[in-house]
Design a protein around this motif. Structure first.
Motif, PDB file in Angstrom:
ATOM      1  N   GLU A  34      12.009  13.908   4.069  1.00  0.00           N
ATOM      2  CA  GLU A  34      11.735  14.296   2.637  1.00  0.00           C
ATOM      3  C   GLU A  34      10.516  13.352   2.282  1.00  0.00           C
ATOM      4  O   GLU A  34      10.463  12.145   2.292  1.00  0.00           O
ATOM      5  N   SER A  35       9.462  14.154   2.062  1.00  0.00           N
ATOM      6  CA  SER A  35       8.025  13.597   1.797  1.00  0.00           C
ATOM      7  C   SER A  35       7.795  13.408   0.240  1.00  0.00           C
ATOM      8  O   SER A  35       8.009  14.314  -0.301  1.00  0.00           O
ATOM      9  N   ASN A  36       7.487  12.207   0.010  1.00  0.00           N
ATOM     10  CA  ASN A  36       6.631  11.774  -1.385  1.00  0.00           C
ATOM     11  C   ASN A  36       5.203  11.958  -1.291  1.00  0.00           C
ATOM     12  O   ASN A  36       4.676  10.962  -0.377  1.00  0.00           O
ATOM     13  N   ARG A  37       4.492  12.804  -1.816  1.00  0.00           N
ATOM     14  CA  ARG A  37       3.151  12.984  -1.659  1.00  0.00           C
ATOM     15  C   ARG A  37       2.495  11.611  -1.716  1.00  0.00           C
ATOM     16  O   ARG A  37       1.342  11.637  -1.148  1.00  0.00           O
ATOM     17  N   PHE A  38       2.888  10.815  -2.521  1.00  0.00           N
ATOM     18  CA  PHE A  38       2.158   9.608  -3.007  1.00  0.00           C
ATOM     19  C   PHE A  38       2.429   8.230  -2.091  1.00  0.00           C
ATOM     20  O   PHE A  38       1.739   7.270  -2.102  1.00  0.00           O
ATOM     21  N   ALA A  39       3.293   8.678  -1.091  1.00  0.00           N
ATOM     22  CA  ALA A  39       3.746   7.404  -0.385  1.00  0.00           C
ATOM     23  C   ALA A  39       2.998   7.316   1.040  1.00  0.00           C
ATOM     24  O   ALA A  39       2.116   8.280   1.270  1.00  0.00           O
ATOM     25  N   ARG A  40       3.433   6.479   1.706  1.00  0.00           N
ATOM     26  CA  ARG A  40       2.528   6.111   2.952  1.00  0.00           C
ATOM     27  C   ARG A  40       2.916   7.317   3.788  1.00  0.00           C
ATOM     28  O   ARG A  40       4.019   7.723   4.154  1.00  0.00           O
ATOM     29  N   PRO A  41       1.803   7.818   4.592  1.00  0.00           N
ATOM     30  CA  PRO A  41       2.021   8.760   5.562  1.00  0.00           C
ATOM     31  C   PRO A  41       3.140   8.518   6.740  1.00  0.00           C
ATOM     32  O   PRO A  41       3.114   7.295   7.166  1.00  0.00           O
ATOM     33  N   PHE A  60       8.437 -13.288  -2.015  1.00  0.00           N
ATOM     34  CA  PHE A  60       8.596 -12.078  -1.915  1.00  0.00           C
ATOM     35  C   PHE A  60       7.211 -11.345  -1.679  1.00  0.00           C
ATOM     36  O   PHE A  60       6.447 -11.507  -2.218  1.00  0.00           O
ATOM     37  N   ASN A  61       7.071 -10.229  -0.776  1.00  0.00           N
ATOM     38  CA  ASN A  61       5.702  -9.674  -0.616  1.00  0.00           C
ATOM     39  C   ASN A  61       4.501 -10.524  -0.224  1.00  0.00           C
ATOM     40  O   ASN A  61       3.534 -10.559  -0.547  1.00  0.00           O
ATOM     41  N   ARG A  62       5.015 -11.565   0.710  1.00  0.00           N
ATOM     42  CA  ARG A  62       3.924 -12.554   1.304  1.00  0.00           C
ATOM     43  C   ARG A  62       2.702 -11.761   1.663  1.00  0.00           C
ATOM     44  O   ARG A  62       1.554 -12.118   1.586  1.00  0.00           O
ATOM     45  N   ASN A  63       2.703 -10.786   2.455  1.00  0.00           N
ATOM     46  CA  ASN A  63       1.725 -10.020   2.986  1.00  0.00           C
ATOM     47  C   ASN A  63       1.787  -8.808   2.427  1.00  0.00           C
ATOM     48  O   ASN A  63       1.554  -7.617   3.151  1.00  0.00           O
ATOM     49  N   ALA A  64       1.550  -8.575   0.965  1.00  0.00           N
ATOM     50  CA  ALA A  64       1.448  -7.293   0.413  1.00  0.00           C
ATOM     51  C   ALA A  64       0.061  -6.755   0.801  1.00  0.00           C
ATOM     52  O   ALA A  64      -0.820  -7.308   0.865  1.00  0.00           O
ATOM     53  N   GLY A  65       0.307  -5.347   1.097  1.00  0.00           N
ATOM     54  CA  GLY A  65      -0.876  -4.729   1.444  1.00  0.00           C
ATOM     55  C   GLY A  65      -1.902  -4.290   0.130  1.00  0.00           C
ATOM     56  O   GLY A  65      -1.527  -4.491  -0.865  1.00  0.00           O
ATOM     57  N   THR A  66      -2.787  -3.444   0.590  1.00  0.00           N
ATOM     58  CA  THR A  66      -3.824  -3.046  -0.835  1.00  0.00           C
ATOM     59  C   THR A  66      -3.808  -1.546  -0.596  1.00  0.00           C
ATOM     60  O   THR A  66      -4.849  -1.012  -1.570  1.00  0.00           O
ATOM     61  N   GLU A  67      -2.943  -0.888   0.286  1.00  0.00           N
ATOM     62  CA  GLU A  67      -3.119   0.633  -0.032  1.00  0.00           C
ATOM     63  C   GLU A  67      -2.730   1.177  -1.376  1.00  0.00           C
ATOM     64  O   GLU A  67      -1.860   0.305  -2.274  1.00  0.00           O
ATOM     65  N   ILE A  68      -3.028   2.392  -1.839  1.00  0.00           N
ATOM     66  CA  ILE A  68      -2.696   2.773  -3.140  1.00  0.00           C
ATOM     67  C   ILE A  68      -0.999   2.893  -3.157  1.00  0.00           C
ATOM     68  O   ILE A  68      -0.791   2.713  -4.474  1.00  0.00           O
ATOM     69  N   TRP A  69      -0.546   3.222  -2.257  1.00  0.00           N
ATOM     70  CA  TRP A  69       1.015   3.408  -2.349  1.00  0.00           C
ATOM     71  C   TRP A  69       1.758   1.902  -2.349  1.00  0.00           C
ATOM     72  O   TRP A  69       2.743   1.643  -2.425  1.00  0.00           O
ATOM     73  N   GLU A  70       1.010   0.797  -2.037  1.00  0.00           N
ATOM     74  CA  GLU A  70       1.410  -0.358  -2.419  1.00  0.00           C
ATOM     75  C   GLU A  70       1.125  -1.444  -3.526  1.00  0.00           C
ATOM     76  O   GLU A  70       1.337  -2.536  -3.798  1.00  0.00           O
TER      77      GLU A  70
END
Length: 513
Positions: free
Chosen positions: A15-22, A367-377
């Motif tokens: 099930e694909s969410n267009r806005f989520a990580r590929p 929580f989320n110590r290593n949070a990413g910077t991608e738009i979906w994050e």
């Protein structure tokens, strides 16, 4: 009648969410990637890890006379973004190889979700089904089971002889639908007739929060379709009403009706027309109010209020959510809410740290110590709190209730952390908390909690209905990849105009068919 039909078994579930990580190869391999006899063995196991309807199809075929099963490939990922093209191509090539080497076939069973998007295609489900048809030829009966959130396309309908969609949301009828697909296939092979299938859709693209089936407009449509099928004296083989998964953002999105007649296409067209007309007349009911975070905090902090359960609606891993947003968690923590259990936060690093310090130890949890910077994050904000480790678990569990009942799950190292009256479950494999086993495996008592918070949009209702009646359930308006407030999203490909995004949508009589 075929004494022992030869049936190919395959599928690609996403099930694909267009806005989520590929979705990449590891997303599939971490959940399901089985070939050949290993696939058949898993389907026949007592607590299979693969799709419930797939196992049910195999067991139903086993129970109804001889058959020659040809297990090809079944690949499945947790909900994510568009599948990468090389991954899609690899799975397709694997399926085609199995089909080419083992044909000819009398039938094919395809187990897909139906709301997959690829980097290169709006309709990879249709692409896969078309490719299968091209390889096996026009003669074999192709039967497919799909989730009721499928985005139905003409390619899917054209490639298959029968499409069987779920009827329940939360999804609890996968066994029945797998069995229905098997029994219907047996019937088609025995009669020698070719089913006739029709697809119709009104211009309605609803959010998932309006697609519950116990009541509401969507449940009414499904119930109406089943009643009308029963009234038509056995001439209709299947009625499936698909709600769509709006976050896929494709030209095929929207509520759709697929009706399959035994042999009379006109009857299928007439019944599909009745159902879509009913949907259009009730379109205003496909709008739902949410609970604000402030309201949720007030409810959780009210000592005189009956126990409640909150859906962190904007961050449902079952719809592509990250499982890592902290908006509701931090608000509850800041309010000093007590007797709250919260699950489940996807953070392997935090779970590993809890294992390192051990049960009974206190530490500063980030929580989320290593949070990413991608738009979906963008919603995965770091959050710090003093925590005590209450319990640890290896995450190997079997579902207790609802959508995952009887299904084996591997959640990786898990921990229960006490943030001072607010107890948080941390997991290492992203999954929606739709089953009480997420809490019970760590000794947290759902029945004793004043407030339960789950990162799940709708499936939790079937898992937690033992403790919470519908009036004790609140869908909280949180930010994240599954926020059901459609106006917040930059949709590019949805069919427009469509209700409710375009409230003044008109559906002229002359285009309804």
């Amino acid at each position: 009648m075929l004494a022992s039909p030869k049936v190919a078994l395959l599928g690609m579930i996403l099930e694909s969410n267009r806005f989520a990580r590929p979705a990449d190869e590891e997303d599939f391999r971490s959940l399901t990637w089985l070939d050949g006899e290993a696939l058949l063995k898993e389907a026949r196991s007592v607590t299979p890890t693969l799709a419930t309807e797939f196992a049910a199809f195999v067991r139903a075929m086993d129970a109804t006379r001889d058959w020659q099963s040809v297990p090809c490939t079944l690949a499945a990922s947790h909900p994510a973004g568009p599948v990468k093209q090389d991954v899609f191509d690899s799975i397709c090539e694997n399926i085609v190889r199995h089909l080419s080497e083992n044909g000819p076939f009398d039938a094919v069973y395809i187990c897909n979700h139906g709301a997959m998007v690829a980097e290169h295609s709006h309709d990879p489900d249709g692409d896969l089904m078309t490719r299968v048809r091209e390889v096996v030829g026009p003669k074999p009966i192709i039967v497919s089971t799909l989730d009721l959130h499928a985005n139905m396309s003409s390619k899917m309908v054209d490639a298959c002889d029968l499409i069987v969609g779920y009827r329940t949301n939360p999804h609890v009828d996968m066994i029945e639908r797998g069995e229905e697909a098997a029994f219907s296939l047996r019937r088609c092979l025995s009669s020698g007739t070719r089913p006739k299938t029709v697809l119709k859709r009104p211009p309605i693209v609803p959010a998932s929060v309006t697609l519950l089936t116990a009541d509401g407009p969507y449940g009414d449509l499904i119930d109406f379709g089943q009643r009308r099928q029963a009234e038509m004296g056995g001439t209709i083989l299947n009625v499936s009403v698909f709600g769509n998964f709006v976050f896929s953002d494709t030209p095929d999105n929207g509520l759709s009706v697929v009706v399959t007649a035994r042999d009379d296409q006109k009857q299928a067209e007439n019944l599909a027309g009745e159902i879509v007309e009913r949907a259009w007349q009730n379109r205003d009911r496909f709008v739902r109010e949410l609970t604000s975070i402030d309201q949720a905090v007030a409810l959780a902090s009210n000592p005189g209020k009956a126990p409640v359960i909150f859906s962190d609606a904007g961050d449902n891993p079952g719809g592509g959510g990250s499982g890592r947003t902290t908006e509701l968690l931090s608000a509850l923590c800041a309010s000093g809410a007590k007797d709250v259990i919260y699950g489940s936060f996807f953070d392997p690093d935090l779970a590993a740290e809890a294992y390192q310090v051990g049960v009974g130890a206190s530490f500063s949890a980030t929580f989320n110590r290593n949070a990413g910077t991608e738009i979906w994050e963008q919603w995965n904000c770091p959050f710090e709190a003093e925590a005590k480790v209450l319990a640890l678990h290896d995450g190997d569990v079997v579902g207790e209730r609802g959508i995952t009942q009887g299904r084996r799950m591997h959640l990786g190292p898990c921990a229960a952390l006490d943030l001072g009256g607010l107890k948080v479950v941390v997991i290492s494999d992203r999954a929606q908390t739709a089953d009480p086993v997420f809490f019970h495996m760590l000794g947290l008592d759902v029945g004793a909690a004043k407030c339960v918070v789950v990162k799940s949009r709708g499936h939790f209702r079937a898992g937690f209905d033992q403790w919470f009646a519908p009036d004790q359930v609140y869908e909280v308006d949180t930010a994240g990849l599954t926020s059901p407030v459609l106006e917040r999203w930059p949709f590019q490909y949805l069919p427009r105009p469509s209700f409710p995004l375009d409230p003044d949508t008109v559906w002229p009589e002359d285009v309804r068919g």
